[in-house]
Design a protein around this motif. Structure first.
Motif, short mmCIF file in Angstrom:
data_model
loop_
_atom_site.label_atom_id
_atom_site.label_comp_id
_atom_site.label_asym_id
_atom_site.label_seq_id
_atom_site.Cartn_x
_atom_site.Cartn_y
_atom_site.Cartn_z
N GLN A 264 0.97 -1.15 0.15
CA GLN A 264 0.12 -0.10 0.01
C GLN A 264 0.86 1.24 0.03
O GLN A 264 0.63 2.19 -0.62
N ALA B 273 1.46 4.13 -2.97
CA ALA B 273 1.38 5.64 -2.81
C ALA B 273 2.29 6.37 -3.44
O ALA B 273 2.22 7.31 -4.05
N THR C 299 -3.55 1.70 -2.85
CA THR C 299 -3.05 2.33 -1.39
C THR C 299 -4.02 1.94 -0.35
O THR C 299 -4.01 1.91 0.90
#
Ligand code: GLU
Length: 385
Positions: free
Chosen positions: A86, A90, A151
């Motif tokens: 995640q 990002a 994300t």
């Protein structure tokens, strides 16, 4: 059996109106350095711009966020924990988006980033919303660049691979061609790295259990999708009416190369995009309510037009925006089904009124049509697009 070719392989690509191109992480990101393969990406961008210049619409599904982001966070090679991927996504996604913006802007093409979650394709209202966004972007001439919203995706609720995401996007965008650019050049009867007798299959008229069984092993190192997710994606895309192609993408100008006859596997569509969607509307869903229309609206529907609020005289049942409703002729016969752009309460407020009055009547500006013609299917043998 499957190797016979009736048309040059590139024809579906040359003829397509709307093309979804998916690029895998293994192509975008150099495995050793973890950096973007920029020189290659430039040639991909040139290929896509060329498709657009000759009038084709392009949607790009791009992987690479996690592969690109992990280096910047100093994450060790190997599998990542959910929170690590995640975080990597990002970091990587913003870099990807930046690269696409620069690359396409150089060709005067506006890119639009769309990050989808699994629920955006599986829940009808969200599906309709995402679909409207995609159609809107294409109508405005932008090039949507799509990835999973890694994300916020959790282990349970995620596509996990962009192959199936690309197929869902094709469905959503009513695309007629999907191109999966990957590190394998197509489908073989067995894993070619393990079996010297493995034969290449360049054309799959139907995804049979036999074809699915061939998907066995060919797994790439950087991306997550193996051959079996590609076959799963193929099934979704062909039943939505799209041609679906698995091709090697590592060479420069990977799309032009396919058009020039490079070897690849084409899966043939099982319907056309409109028919697939209309089957979904006509058959799969139980109507939540019914709208009775006047004679003028009925004539317009038969001519392939959308249903406008002005033509609706009565609303029955409880339904939400995005639910399927029956359309009834003045004599009460069911003549069509379609997806209502408004909930029942709003329908009662705007029926019989002009489209230009919607915003004033509801306090928000919704869609012009009660049921858009793309979301409408005639079921009594009337005209149907
Ligand atoms: N969505 C993932 C990413 O951008 C890639 C998934 C895949 O490899 O198919 O990193």
């Amino acid at each position: 059996m499957h190797t016979r070719r009736t048309a040059p392989p590139a024809i579906p690509l040359a003829k397509a109106r709307r093309i979804v191109v998916k690029v895998g992480s293994a192509l975008l990101v150099d495995g050793a350095s973890g950096r973007l393969n920029r020189a290659w990406l430039e040639t991909l961008a040139e290929d896509l711009v060329r498709l657009r210049r000759r009038g084709q619409e392009v949607v790009l599904v791009s992987s690479g966020a996690i592969a690109l982001g992990r280096r910047h966070l100093g994450l060790a090679p190997g599998p990542l924990r959910l929170e690590e991927s995640q975080a990597a996504a990002a970091v990587g996604q913003i870099r990807l988006a930046h690269a696409y913006k620069e690359l396409f802007e150089a060709h005067d093409v506006t890119v639009a980033q769309v990050l989808l979650t699994l629920e955006d394709s599986e829940r009808r209202r969200r599906y309709l919303n995402a679909r409207a966004t995609l159609h809107g972007l294409l109508a405005l001439g932008a090039l949507p660049v799509i990835n999973e919203n890694d994300t916020v995706a959790t282990a349970e609720i995620r596509y996990g691979d962009n192959d199936r995401l690309a197929a869902r996007v094709a469905q959503m965008a009513s695309a007629d061609c999907v191109l999966l650019l990957s590190d394998v050049d197509g489908l073989y009867t067995a894993d070619p790295r393990k079996n010297a007798k493995a034969a290449f299959i360049d054309r799959v008229p139907r995804v049979t259990p036999e074809i699915e069984a061939m998907a066995g092993a060919a797994v790439s190192d950087v991306g997550t999708g193996g051959m079996s997710t590609k076959i799963a994606a193929a099934k979704i895309a062909v039943s939505a009416g799209a041609h679906f192609c698995i091709a090697a993408g590592a060479h420069k100008h990977p799309v032009r190369r396919i058009e020039n006859g490079a070897r690849c596997t084409w899966f043939l569509p099982q319907g056309n995009p409109a028919a697939a969607r209309k089957q979904w509307i006509a058959g799969t869903l139980r109507p939540g309510g019914a709208l009775t229309v006047d004679e003028g609206a009925l004539r317009a529907l038969r001519a392939g037009k959308s249903l406008l609020p002005a033509g609706v005289v009565r609303s029955r049942g409880r339904f939400d925006r995005g639910d399927t409703v029956s359309v009834l002729a003045p004599d009460g016969r069911e003549v069509a089904r379609g997806i209502s752009a408004y909930a029942d309460g709003d329908v009662t407020r705007i029926m019989g009124r002009k489209t230009s009055e919607i915003a004033m009547l509801l306090g928000f500006s919704g869609r012009d049509e009660m049921i858009h013609r793309d979301d409408l299917v005639m079921i009594d043998g009337g005209a149907d697009r």
